[in-house]
Write an enzyme that holds these catalytic residues in place. Structure first.
Site, PDB file in Angstrom:
ATOM      1  N   HIS A   1       0.847  -1.204   0.000  1.00 30.06           N
ATOM      2  CA  HIS A   1       0.000   0.000   0.000  1.00 30.06           C
ATOM      3  C   HIS A   1       0.880   1.250   0.000  1.00 30.06           C
ATOM      4  O   HIS A   1       0.678   2.167  -0.808  1.00 30.06           O
ATOM      5  CB  HIS A   1      -0.930  -0.020   1.215  1.00 30.06           C
ATOM      6  CG  HIS A   1      -1.547   1.301   1.552  1.00 30.06           C
ATOM      7  ND1 HIS A   1      -2.563   1.857   0.805  1.00 30.06           N
ATOM      8  CD2 HIS A   1      -1.279   2.198   2.548  1.00 30.06           C
ATOM      9  CE1 HIS A   1      -2.902   3.029   1.334  1.00 30.06           C
ATOM     10  NE2 HIS A   1      -2.138   3.268   2.382  1.00 30.06           N
TER      11      HIS A   1
ATOM     12  N   ASP B   1       6.749  22.752 -25.292  1.00 26.08           N
ATOM     13  CA  ASP B   1       6.699  21.375 -24.791  1.00 26.08           C
ATOM     14  C   ASP B   1       7.738  21.270 -23.688  1.00 26.08           C
ATOM     15  O   ASP B   1       8.392  22.258 -23.339  1.00 26.08           O
ATOM     16  CB  ASP B   1       7.018  20.374 -25.929  1.00 26.08           C
ATOM     17  CG  ASP B   1       6.430  18.993 -25.662  1.00 26.08           C
ATOM     18  OD1 ASP B   1       6.664  18.471 -24.563  1.00 26.08           O
ATOM     19  OD2 ASP B   1       5.725  18.453 -26.537  1.00 26.08           O
TER      20      ASP B   1
ATOM     21  N   TRP C   1       7.549  -0.338   3.947  1.00 29.98           N
ATOM     22  CA  TRP C   1       8.050   0.377   2.761  1.00 29.98           C
ATOM     23  C   TRP C   1       9.453   0.918   2.992  1.00 29.98           C
ATOM     24  O   TRP C   1      10.175   1.234   2.056  1.00 29.98           O
ATOM     25  CB  TRP C   1       7.088   1.511   2.370  1.00 29.98           C
ATOM     26  CG  TRP C   1       7.305   2.812   3.089  1.00 29.98           C
ATOM     27  CD1 TRP C   1       6.933   3.098   4.364  1.00 29.98           C
ATOM     28  CD2 TRP C   1       7.946   3.983   2.581  1.00 29.98           C
ATOM     29  NE1 TRP C   1       7.296   4.378   4.690  1.00 29.98           N
ATOM     30  CE2 TRP C   1       7.922   4.957   3.608  1.00 29.98           C
ATOM     31  CE3 TRP C   1       8.532   4.326   1.358  1.00 29.98           C
ATOM     32  CZ2 TRP C   1       8.472   6.231   3.462  1.00 29.98           C
ATOM     33  CZ3 TRP C   1       9.084   5.610   1.214  1.00 29.98           C
ATOM     34  CH2 TRP C   1       9.042   6.538   2.258  1.00 29.98           C
TER      35      TRP C   1
ATOM     36  N   SER D   1      12.953   6.716 -13.470  1.00 31.27           N
ATOM     37  CA  SER D   1      11.846   7.489 -14.036  1.00 31.27           C
ATOM     38  C   SER D   1      11.743   8.860 -13.363  1.00 31.27           C
ATOM     39  O   SER D   1      11.625   9.894 -14.027  1.00 31.27           O
ATOM     40  CB  SER D   1      10.542   6.709 -13.866  1.00 31.27           C
ATOM     41  OG  SER D   1       9.443   7.537 -14.082  1.00 31.27           O
ATOM     42  N   SER D   2      11.824   8.860 -12.025  1.00 33.54           N
ATOM     43  CA  SER D   2      11.693  10.124 -11.290  1.00 33.54           C
ATOM     44  C   SER D   2      12.838  11.076 -11.604  1.00 33.54           C
ATOM     45  O   SER D   2      12.630  12.282 -11.761  1.00 33.54           O
ATOM     46  CB  SER D   2      11.694   9.872  -9.779  1.00 33.54           C
ATOM     47  OG  SER D   2      10.550   9.195  -9.413  1.00 33.54           O
TER      48      SER D   2
ATOM     49  N   HIS E   1      13.221  11.735   4.168  1.00 28.39           N
ATOM     50  CA  HIS E   1      12.618  12.985   4.621  1.00 28.39           C
ATOM     51  C   HIS E   1      12.409  13.983   3.485  1.00 28.39           C
ATOM     52  O   HIS E   1      11.315  14.522   3.344  1.00 28.39           O
ATOM     53  CB  HIS E   1      13.319  13.608   5.822  1.00 28.39           C
ATOM     54  CG  HIS E   1      12.398  14.612   6.427  1.00 28.39           C
ATOM     55  ND1 HIS E   1      11.312  14.255   7.184  1.00 28.39           N
ATOM     56  CD2 HIS E   1      12.306  15.947   6.261  1.00 28.39           C
ATOM     57  CE1 HIS E   1      10.599  15.323   7.482  1.00 28.39           C
ATOM     58  NE2 HIS E   1      11.182  16.370   6.935  1.00 28.39           N
TER      59      HIS E   1
ATOM     60  N   GLU F   1      11.845  13.192   0.607  1.00 29.90           N
ATOM     61  CA  GLU F   1      10.752  12.577  -0.149  1.00 29.90           C
ATOM     62  C   GLU F   1       9.387  13.097   0.333  1.00 29.90           C
ATOM     63  O   GLU F   1       8.470  13.313  -0.458  1.00 29.90           O
ATOM     64  CB  GLU F   1      10.841  11.050  -0.003  1.00 29.90           C
ATOM     65  CG  GLU F   1       9.667  10.254  -0.547  1.00 29.90           C
ATOM     66  CD  GLU F   1       9.544  10.297  -2.064  1.00 29.90           C
ATOM     67  OE1 GLU F   1      10.514  10.699  -2.721  1.00 29.90           O
ATOM     68  OE2 GLU F   1       8.461   9.938  -2.571  1.00 29.90           O
TER      69      GLU F   1
ATOM     70  N   TYR G   1       8.786  16.011   1.368  1.00 27.49           N
ATOM     71  CA  TYR G   1       8.583  17.348   0.773  1.00 27.49           C
ATOM     72  C   TYR G   1       8.409  17.264  -0.741  1.00 27.49           C
ATOM     73  O   TYR G   1       7.744  18.117  -1.332  1.00 27.49           O
ATOM     74  CB  TYR G   1       9.719  18.289   1.194  1.00 27.49           C
ATOM     75  CG  TYR G   1       9.620  18.531   2.677  1.00 27.49           C
ATOM     76  CD1 TYR G   1       8.681  19.420   3.182  1.00 27.49           C
ATOM     77  CD2 TYR G   1      10.364  17.786   3.576  1.00 27.49           C
ATOM     78  CE1 TYR G   1       8.514  19.583   4.538  1.00 27.49           C
ATOM     79  CE2 TYR G   1      10.209  17.945   4.939  1.00 27.49           C
ATOM     80  CZ  TYR G   1       9.280  18.838   5.409  1.00 27.49           C
ATOM     81  OH  TYR G   1       9.096  18.988   6.756  1.00 27.49           O
TER      82      TYR G   1
ATOM     83  N   SER H   1      -1.417  27.435  -4.021  1.00 24.08           N
ATOM     84  CA  SER H   1      -1.044  28.849  -4.232  1.00 24.08           C
ATOM     85  C   SER H   1      -1.574  29.392  -5.557  1.00 24.08           C
ATOM     86  O   SER H   1      -1.615  30.602  -5.765  1.00 24.08           O
ATOM     87  CB  SER H   1       0.484  29.004  -4.201  1.00 24.08           C
ATOM     88  OG  SER H   1       0.992  28.544  -2.992  1.00 24.08           O
TER      89      SER H   1
ATOM     90  N   HIS I   1      15.209  12.461  12.757  1.00 26.29           N
ATOM     91  CA  HIS I   1      14.038  12.527  13.643  1.00 26.29           C
ATOM     92  C   HIS I   1      13.100  11.340  13.386  1.00 26.29           C
ATOM     93  O   HIS I   1      12.202  11.093  14.172  1.00 26.29           O
ATOM     94  CB  HIS I   1      13.304  13.873  13.517  1.00 26.29           C
ATOM     95  CG  HIS I   1      12.648  14.124  12.195  1.00 26.29           C
ATOM     96  ND1 HIS I   1      12.616  15.367  11.607  1.00 26.29           N
ATOM     97  CD2 HIS I   1      11.996  13.315  11.335  1.00 26.29           C
ATOM     98  CE1 HIS I   1      11.963  15.288  10.464  1.00 26.29           C
ATOM     99  NE2 HIS I   1      11.578  14.056  10.282  1.00 26.29           N
ATOM    100  N   HIS I   2      13.323  10.609  12.288  1.00 29.78           N
ATOM    101  CA  HIS I   2      12.527   9.404  12.036  1.00 29.78           C
ATOM    102  C   HIS I   2      13.038   8.226  12.859  1.00 29.78           C
ATOM    103  O   HIS I   2      12.429   7.161  12.834  1.00 29.78           O
ATOM    104  CB  HIS I   2      12.595   9.032  10.546  1.00 29.78           C
ATOM    105  CG  HIS I   2      11.881   9.999   9.662  1.00 29.78           C
ATOM    106  ND1 HIS I   2      10.555   9.876   9.342  1.00 29.78           N
ATOM    107  CD2 HIS I   2      12.314  11.131   9.042  1.00 29.78           C
ATOM    108  CE1 HIS I   2      10.194  10.883   8.554  1.00 29.78           C
ATOM    109  NE2 HIS I   2      11.245  11.664   8.357  1.00 29.78           N
TER     110      HIS I   2
ATOM    111  N   THR J   1       7.087  26.909   6.908  1.00 29.38           N
ATOM    112  CA  THR J   1       5.751  26.350   6.639  1.00 29.38           C
ATOM    113  C   THR J   1       4.687  27.308   7.156  1.00 29.38           C
ATOM    114  O   THR J   1       3.661  27.537   6.494  1.00 29.38           O
ATOM    115  CB  THR J   1       5.603  24.960   7.294  1.00 29.38           C
ATOM    116  OG1 THR J   1       6.735  24.174   6.941  1.00 29.38           O
ATOM    117  CG2 THR J   1       4.346  24.252   6.812  1.00 29.38           C
TER     118      THR J   1
ATOM    119  N   LYS K   1       4.012  30.104   4.830  1.00 28.90           N
ATOM    120  CA  LYS K   1       3.084  29.731   3.747  1.00 28.90           C
ATOM    121  C   LYS K   1       1.636  29.754   4.224  1.00 28.90           C
ATOM    122  O   LYS K   1       0.764  30.317   3.554  1.00 28.90           O
ATOM    123  CB  LYS K   1       3.429  28.328   3.219  1.00 28.90           C
ATOM    124  CG  LYS K   1       4.668  28.338   2.368  1.00 28.90           C
ATOM    125  CD  LYS K   1       4.967  26.966   1.828  1.00 28.90           C
ATOM    126  CE  LYS K   1       5.982  27.058   0.730  1.00 28.90           C
ATOM    127  NZ  LYS K   1       5.453  27.667  -0.500  1.00 28.90           N
TER     128      LYS K   1
ATOM    129  N   ARG L   1       1.635   0.309  15.202  1.00 28.31           N
ATOM    130  CA  ARG L   1       1.276   0.233  13.791  1.00 28.31           C
ATOM    131  C   ARG L   1       1.702  -1.123  13.216  1.00 28.31           C
ATOM    132  O   ARG L   1       2.442  -1.856  13.863  1.00 28.31           O
ATOM    133  CB  ARG L   1       1.922   1.392  13.015  1.00 28.31           C
ATOM    134  CG  ARG L   1       3.429   1.351  13.035  1.00 28.31           C
ATOM    135  CD  ARG L   1       4.072   2.634  12.542  1.00 28.31           C
ATOM    136  NE  ARG L   1       3.988   2.756  11.086  1.00 28.31           N
ATOM    137  CZ  ARG L   1       4.823   3.482  10.341  1.00 28.31           C
ATOM    138  NH1 ARG L   1       5.804   4.172  10.931  1.00 28.31           N
ATOM    139  NH2 ARG L   1       4.694   3.567   9.048  1.00 28.31           N
TER     140      ARG L   1
END
Lengths: 54, 548
Positions: free
Chosen positions: B90, B119, B155, B182-183, B266, B268, B270, B281, B315-316, B341, B344, B463
């Site tokens: 998932h 293009d 994951w 690809s990315s 991390h 990722e 963002y 925006s 921090h993870h 943040t 924003k 979890r």
């Protein structure tokens, strides 16, 4: 039968000169960025190998 | 179009198209040429969006299995190992198959239109970037049918757990490699396009916020996707070639994998939220009928968030054990992210302040984004506190936090963008009543789904488990009911989009009265080719074309 010579034009390409020039610059940008990405890949493996060796 | 005619003197739809003749779309004939061999940014954008939505449904179906099993305590429907496969797949599918490709699809469609480019800069590479993805995900999904099943170690792919899987490890690693390639190619294309293909009079500080946020996101992608590729390559060699990069028994360090993974992981986060900031925006000024408040500060805040995302990864993993100085550093650095943040959030609120607001579906999703993403942000600040994170770690509080950020944040941003630009893509207005039903259905159900998970986590429910103590039963039942309702709401979304694509009220070029941006100067649906000839565009038509 006389036929006009077939011009090879990519269906989605743009023939405008400046755009062609921009695309050339874009290829240079892409090559530099590709090298940077490769650098990060090598760096991540290097960090782990250095840590293992130490 | 001759360049000495200023765009102001021409009909803007013609300016954008460049010339006027009968066979103006030049769409390649036949399915293979049109879709498999396409180099057109709009077609590739459409392919990305369809692919992302298909993955969203597959990943969503896995979430339904998870919520079904958790509806009641005890084991009812699936084996624990299959449950773990579902949680792992998932996440992988939603992150790499749904959210990221959806944003790339939006970038493909909108960036050239927003900067007056014909293009993407590298159209053939663009085709390749997309067509790698179906192979990557076929490879990943095929593991479900292998002996031993799909990856089940989460994951995050932490060794040694992930290496205990069967041959799914090889498939997982190669799939991640392909997604990464690809990315990276997509990101290179975005940067090359923005840096080289802008209309000559469009400067960096004239660009729409969506373009800015994508430019910064693309740099993040180029920096961190190769690091993930390096990490999983070493996993592969540990699994198949007897290396010991992450094996303590062979002198390696499993914790080092966590550091490398989160150095990718991390930023990722963002990567999955900055383009949504850009979409919101664009939308809020349109429906508040006011220019975006603090445009330049928005750009700096985006760059600051991107920079900070590189220096907060640990921090993870506070609970893995690290020196006190490290814990303090990562705690304070993480809390600093709240500053840009906050800039924003306050800028969006200030944009709406005293605006002539209307509440069409894109605006409703954007408002929900601002409020609900902020809830996810607040729980993020709570978890940044190292001492209390030891309580939250690996509980449902974390699950609640990142789903507020990624579902009511990233996914709501994508849905808002889809409603906002769908008339431009399809040439038809969506049905506003159905859009609003979709909004309220989604917003109520998503809160029923995820808000109780905060309480579950605070009460200690771990979890990634298929069974739990009976004291967690009631909140889990609520969460599952919310989950089923949210899943059905997205099936309804397919109907709304399908109905819009098939027909409906014709959309004008401008679509939203008073909307600013070059994309609103081309006809709806946008012709196959736009801004074909290099030349200046009318800066008055851009939101930040002149004064900020």
């Amino acid at each position: 039968m006389n036929q006009e010579p077939i011009k090879r034009v990519q269906p989605d390409s743009v023939t405008d000169k400046q755009t062609v020039q921009n695309r050339k610059s874009a290829k240079k940008t892409a090559l530099i960025l590709g090298a940077v990405a490769l650098g990060f890949f090598i760096w991540s493996v290097f960090i782990v190998m250095k840590h293992a060796a130490g | 179009m001759s360049q000495d005619i200023t765009p102001n003197e021409m009909n803007h739809a013609e300016v954008a198209h460049g010339h006027d003749h009968h066979d103006h779309d030049h769409k390649p004939k036949g399915f293979v040429k049109r879709w498999l061999m396409t180099t057109n940014h709009k077609d590739i954008g459409t392919l990305y969006l369809i692919f992302a939505f298909a993955m969203f449904i597959i990943g969503g179906a896995m979430a339904m299995i998870i919520r079904l099993e958790l509806f009641q305590p005890g084991l009812q429907f699936v084996e624990p190992d299959f449950f773990n496969q579902m949680t792992t797949m998932h996440a992988l599918i939603m992150v790499f198959g749904a959210v990221m490709p959806a944003f790339v699809g939006l970038a493909n469609w909108m960036i050239p239109l927003m900067i007056g480019a014909p293009d993407m800069a590298l159209p053939r590479m663009n085709n390749w970037s997309f067509w790698i993805l179906p192979f990557a995900f076929t490879m990943l999904l095929s593991t479900l049918f292998m002996p031993g099943g799909a990856p089940a170690g989460g994951w995050t792919m932490y060794p040694p757990l992930v290496l205990q899987g069967g041959h799914n490890v090889g498939f997982l690693v190669f799939a991640v490699h392909m997604m990464g390639i690809s990315s990276i190619m997509g990101a290179i294309n975005v940067i090359a396009t923005i840096m080289n293909m802008r209309a000559p009079n469009v400067g960096y500080l004239n660009m729409p916020l969506f373009v800015w946020t994508w430019l910064i996101t693309a740099f993040l992608l180029i920096a961190v996707m190769p690091v993930l590729a390096g990490a999983v390559t070493m996993l592969l060699t540990d699994r198949y070639f007897d290396t010991s990069f992450f094996s303590a028994a062979g002198g390696g360090d499993p914790v080092l994998f966590q550091h490398i993974f989160w150095f990718f992981g991390h930023p990722e986060v963002y990567i999955m939220i900055l383009p949504a900031f850009g979409i919101v925006s664009e939308i809020i000024p349109t429906f508040a009928r006011k220019p975006l408040f603090g445009y330049v500060s928005m750009v700096y805040a985006t760059a600051a968030i991107a920079f900070l995302s590189f220096i907060v990864w640990a921090h993870h993993m506070f609970s893995v054990g690290m020196p006190l100085g490290g814990e303090l550093y990562f705690m304070y650095a993480t809390m600093m992210i709240a500053v840009p943040t906050g800039v924003k959030i306050f800028n969006w609120v200030a944009t709406m302040w005293k605006g002539s607001m209307t509440f069409e579906t894109p605006m409703l999703f954007s408002l929900a984004f601002v409020i609900l993403f902020t809830i996810g942000g607040f729980s993020g600040v709570m978890m940044a506190l190292a001492p209390v994170d030891l309580q939250y770690h690996d509980t449902y509080f974390i699950v609640a936090h990142f789903h507020y950020v990624l579902v009511t944040g990233a996914v709501f941003g994508i849905i808002a963008g889809a409603y906002y630009w769908l008339p431009k893509w399809s040439g038809h207005m969506y049905n506003e009543r159905l859009g609003k039903i979709h909004f309220w259905w989604s917003t109520i159900s998503v809160n029923v789904l995820f808000f109780p998970q905060h309480f579950l986590g605070l009460a200690g429910m771990p979890r990634r488990i298929p069974d739990y103590s009976t004291q967690f039963a009631e909140f889990n039942m609520w969460s599952s009911i919310g989950g089923f309702a949210f899943g059905l709401a997205q099936v309804f979304f397919i109907y709304v989009v399908w109905k819009t694509v098939k027909g409906g009220e014709k959309a004008t070029a401008e679509v939203w009265p008073g909307a600013k941006g070059l994309e609103w100067t081309v006809p709806s649906p946008a012709p196959h080719h736009t801004f074909e000839e290099f030349g200046p565009v009318d800066l008055d038509k851009m939101a930040h074309g002149k004064d900020h």
